[in-house]
Design an enzyme around this catalytic site. Sequence first.
Site: not given
Lengths: 476, 140
Positions: A399, A402, A205-206, A374
Amino acid sequence: MKLSLFTQRDENTWEIPAQGRMRVPAIIYADRALIEAMDDKVYQQVTNVATLPGIVDHAYAMPDAHWGYGFPIGGVAAFDAEQGGVISAGGVGFDISCGVRCLHTGLGADDIALAREPLADELYRRVPAGLGSTGQIHLGPRDMDDMLRGGAQWAVRQGYGTPQDLERIEEHGCMPDADPDQVSEKARHRQRNEMGTLGSGNHYLEVQYIDQVYEARIATAFNLREGDVVVSIHCGSRGLGHQIGTEFLRLMATSAASHGISLPDRELACAPIKSEIGQSYLGAMRSAVNCALANRQIITHLTRQAFDAVFPGSALPLLYDVSHNTCKPERHATNGEARLLYVHRKGATRAFGPGHAELPAALRDAGQPVLIGGSMGTCSYILAGTAQSEQRAFSSACHGAGRAMSRRQAKRQWRGRQIIDDLKRQGILIRSPSLRGVAEEAPLAYKDVSAVVDAADHAGLAQKVARLRPMVCVKG
Amino acid sequence: MTTGRWEHLEHGADIGIRGCGSSLPEAFAQAALAMSGVVTDLDNINPVDTVAVECEAPEFDLLLIDWLNEIVYQMATRNMLFSRFEVEICGHQLRARLYGEATNPDKHQPAVEIKGATFTELEVRQAANGEWIAQCVIDV
């Protein structure tokens, strides 16, 4: 990967012509640098996907594609049930309906700066994160069934969030045709105490602020301005989804031959959509989608409580909620004719273009918000579906970043405490139950998300709207 | 004397586990240790509580998947971590005892939660020198 493996269609489109057992060609969207750096396994996996029965047009890989299970992560493929098309548990993945939602806060970066520590503490206290964390909600059998059928709509009925949230969630917060009877006791047991929990690994959660707007018209439609603060929540269907993935992967892998399907890789485990196993999986997988939507809805409620404790009277309306591990029935035009297709997105985000009927009225002219996470400490992005999205890859985009480095390498290279201290000096507060987890999720262990997003934008998969920078990160 | 050992294998997004031993059950037990080692350092886990599990599969590689997924299920639903495994395999049936303790985030600093064992890089075989090897990638 070697560029000689591909026929380059344009700057960001790399085609692998149908060969061997491939039923259709494959396309990877990426710029030259990304494709050169991409894992060879992506080539193998995307061409394997192209061999599956009933696949339509192309097997696709997004700019963030990397080695997955059967499907590459960042893989998109659509199947026609009327042409013997399949549904694949491997093509959805273990964390069914893992996704991102983004909330407005009505606050500016300057407001947060005044109360950064108390806000971080309040979020960490209220939103359960990490292995073994349990929520406040413990579901009995009947509540579990209702949750699996109702998704975020169920959560709103229980008092988590508001009806206005629902129009900002794919499928209006409830995946139709979920069949809880197909969800095993083991899957239910794993979920009993996990509602409203973030999980671990790359889930977070950011609190973020918008540091750059690229497309003012769409940003206005999304109600995003430079300096605005938003909250992004990344998590999925928790233990229930993982268990459903586990069980159906095995079942589909061992029963494929009985459906006349010869799998190039067992992890491509699949069954015809029109088969008992295919229908059973659809019913269970849709239940897991609803579980993920309910989970993110409950976490939204906890986030609002945390904000209210620090900034009394604050409101956090939902911008949008997208899932990136799914298979959904959608109508797409192929060869000039609209067909119902089962679109698998494994580590790929739906990206409906402007005018799509599924979008809420306020967003319809702008296109669907595409939320790209990110890694801890690096940028995230908000994009929008474009008019070409559908023709490019059944309205799909990337999405996330990676990984660039394995967990093992990351753990050897960094210490969690050092990363937390470094990020704090950059103005980013981390709250996590595990220092080792922080080390394994180090920002530099991931690829450059900006390069991935630029490639998605240039390839016409989605259009860049705004860039977000982290201020507080609660890490599972 | 035990000859067992385990290791982690590189995988871009996740992690591979490999258990090796002089017998099939030992290789399975070592693979389970490798999986616990993905979550935390094994030395941190006190093997004071016991859980008995059983599983059965028609092939050894499926049995490995089922065994590891059974441990994942026990870890998740009992909220425990395990650091000792006693495994018996009779035909295609596996019986085991898992030894561990309740998860304590402060003590164990668990890095990740394991979602499941996958068919990727899945292999159960006896090497030319007689050693058994059991491996696969796990999704975290």
